[in-house]
Design an enzyme around this catalytic site. Sequence first.
Site, mmCIF file in Angstrom:
data_model
loop_
_atom_site.group_PDB
_atom_site.id
_atom_site.type_symbol
_atom_site.label_atom_id
_atom_site.label_comp_id
_atom_site.label_asym_id
_atom_site.label_seq_id
_atom_site.Cartn_x
_atom_site.Cartn_y
_atom_site.Cartn_z
ATOM 1 N N SER A 238 103.038 -14.151 43.952
ATOM 2 C CA SER A 238 102.291 -14.502 45.137
ATOM 3 C C SER A 238 102.636 -15.102 46.538
ATOM 4 O O SER A 238 102.921 -14.218 47.458
ATOM 5 C CB SER A 238 101.340 -15.675 44.479
ATOM 6 O OG SER A 238 101.687 -16.875 44.043
ATOM 7 N N ARG A 239 103.512 -16.684 46.196
ATOM 8 C CA ARG A 239 104.134 -16.901 47.892
ATOM 9 C C ARG A 239 105.195 -17.837 46.935
ATOM 10 O O ARG A 239 104.519 -18.807 46.290
ATOM 11 C CB ARG A 239 103.273 -17.145 48.392
ATOM 12 C CG ARG A 239 102.532 -16.320 49.335
ATOM 13 C CD ARG A 239 103.227 -15.694 49.989
ATOM 14 N NE ARG A 239 102.642 -15.127 51.439
ATOM 15 C CZ ARG A 239 101.705 -13.511 51.128
ATOM 16 N NH1 ARG A 239 102.494 -12.829 49.986
ATOM 17 N NH2 ARG A 239 101.102 -13.199 51.962
ATOM 18 N N GLU A 268 111.803 -17.467 53.277
ATOM 19 C CA GLU A 268 112.384 -15.567 53.010
ATOM 20 C C GLU A 268 113.048 -15.244 54.342
ATOM 21 O O GLU A 268 112.455 -15.915 55.525
ATOM 22 C CB GLU A 268 111.430 -14.939 52.757
ATOM 23 C CG GLU A 268 110.699 -15.328 51.470
ATOM 24 C CD GLU A 268 109.154 -14.432 50.615
ATOM 25 O OE1 GLU A 268 109.376 -13.509 51.599
ATOM 26 O OE2 GLU A 268 109.611 -14.792 49.234
ATOM 27 N N HIS A 287 110.373 -9.276 47.612
ATOM 28 C CA HIS A 287 109.324 -9.743 48.384
ATOM 29 C C HIS A 287 109.088 -7.905 48.425
ATOM 30 O O HIS A 287 108.515 -8.028 49.591
ATOM 31 C CB HIS A 287 109.019 -10.202 49.492
ATOM 32 C CG HIS A 287 107.130 -9.927 49.943
ATOM 33 N ND1 HIS A 287 107.244 -11.907 50.307
ATOM 34 C CD2 HIS A 287 106.342 -10.180 49.470
ATOM 35 C CE1 HIS A 287 105.907 -11.636 50.391
ATOM 36 N NE2 HIS A 287 105.434 -10.687 49.678
#
Length: 321
Positions: A238-239, A268, A287
Site C-alpha cells: 500500500s504505502r 522512496e 514500488h
Amino acid sequence: MNKPTIYITRSIPAKLLKPYQEHFTFICWEKEETPVPREVLIKDAKHADGLICMLTEEIDDAFLDNVQRLQVIANLAVGYDNIDIHASKARNIIITNTPDVLTETTADLGFGLLMATARRLLEANDFIKQGKWQHWAPYLLAGTDVYNKTIGIVGMGRIGKAIARRAKGFSMNILYHNRSRDEIAEEKLGVTYLGLNELLSEADFVVSVVPLTDETRNMFDADAFSMMKHSAIFINISRGGVVDETALIQALKEEQIAAAGLDVFSKEPLPKNHPLLQMRNVVALPHIGSASVETRTNMWNLCLENVTRVLSGKRPRTPVE
Ligand code: NAP
Ligand code: GLV
Ligand code: GLV
C-alpha cells in the site's frame, strides 16, 4: 480561442496525446525516470488549466498558491496521499485518481511478492546466479507453504478483494479487516471479518492494502508486530507510511516475524545501504505494484480523459470525493 493548457509531470508516450492535441496544449516534463524539480514545476505549470501528476509530486497549500489557474489535477495513481485534498477543495480544484484500471495488476504483484517471500525465490535466483549451486539438497532454500494457509488482508477494498480471489485459488483461509464490514465480500468470496488485533494474531500472511491516511499512518508498529506469529510473513503493497519501519526492522531482527515482502517504503527511493536491504528475509521491490505496460497505458488514458473532461465542462470519470 486559446486552447486550455495541460501540464504533465513526466514523459508520456506521444501517441496517447494525439487524440487530444486538436483541443488542448500539452506541456510535459520530458524525463521518464526523474521527477520534475518542484521549482521548475511551479514555474512551468503556472499558466496550466489542468495537471497530470505522479505520486512523486507533493501537491500542498504552498504549491497550489502558485498555480492559480488550475481547475483539475489527475494523479497517475489510485492512492492520493501526496495531495492535500482539503486545500484543493478549498480552491475548487477537482482531484481525480486511477481506481479499477490497476486493481488486477497490483493484486498480481501483491500475490507474486507473497509467493516470492514465502518460497525465497529471489534468494534462490541470487544463489544460482552467483554460482553457489553445487548439489541438490532436501532443505536447500526451503521456504514455507502458501496453499491452505491463513491470509489476513488489511484493507478489503478493490485490490484487497482481487488478492482474496487469488488466495481462494490457493485454498487459503481468508481473514480481512476494514473500518466497516463488507458483507457482500463475505458472501461472495467467503472471507471472514476480524478486528485488527485478532487478524494479526491468526494470519500466516498479513497483507497491507489500506490507503495511507492520518488513521493508518504507522498502523503496523511494534505492538502490531508483537501480535503476529513468529512464522508470519508481512507483505506491504500500500504505502510505506502505514509501517513503522524501525519497528519492522526490529521485529525481523529479533525473529518476532519471519519475513517481509515490501513494494513500498516510508521514504522512496530507498537508499542503497538501508537496513531493510541488508536482510536475507526481506524481498524489496521499487514500488512497481501497477507497473505493467498495459496498465500504465490505461492509467495515462484515464488521467487524460479525466483532465480533458473537466476542462470541457464535463464530470470526470473518477473524481476523488
Ligand atoms: P480502496 O478500494 O479504497 O480500498 C481501501 C480499503 O482500505 C477499503 O476497503 C477501506 O475500507 C480500507 N480502509 C481505509 N481506511 C482504513 C482504516 N483506517 N482501517 C482499516 N481499513 C481501512 O483502494 P484500492 O484501490 O484497493 O487501493 C488501496 C491502496 O493501495 C491505495 O490507496 C494505494 O495506497 C495502494 N496502491 C499501491 C500500489 C503499488 O504500486 N504498490 C498500486 C495501487 C494501489 P473501510 O473504508 O471500510 O475502512
Ligand atoms: C500506486 O502506488 C497507486 O496508488 O496507484
Ligand atoms: C522434485 O523435483 C520431485 O520430483 O519431487
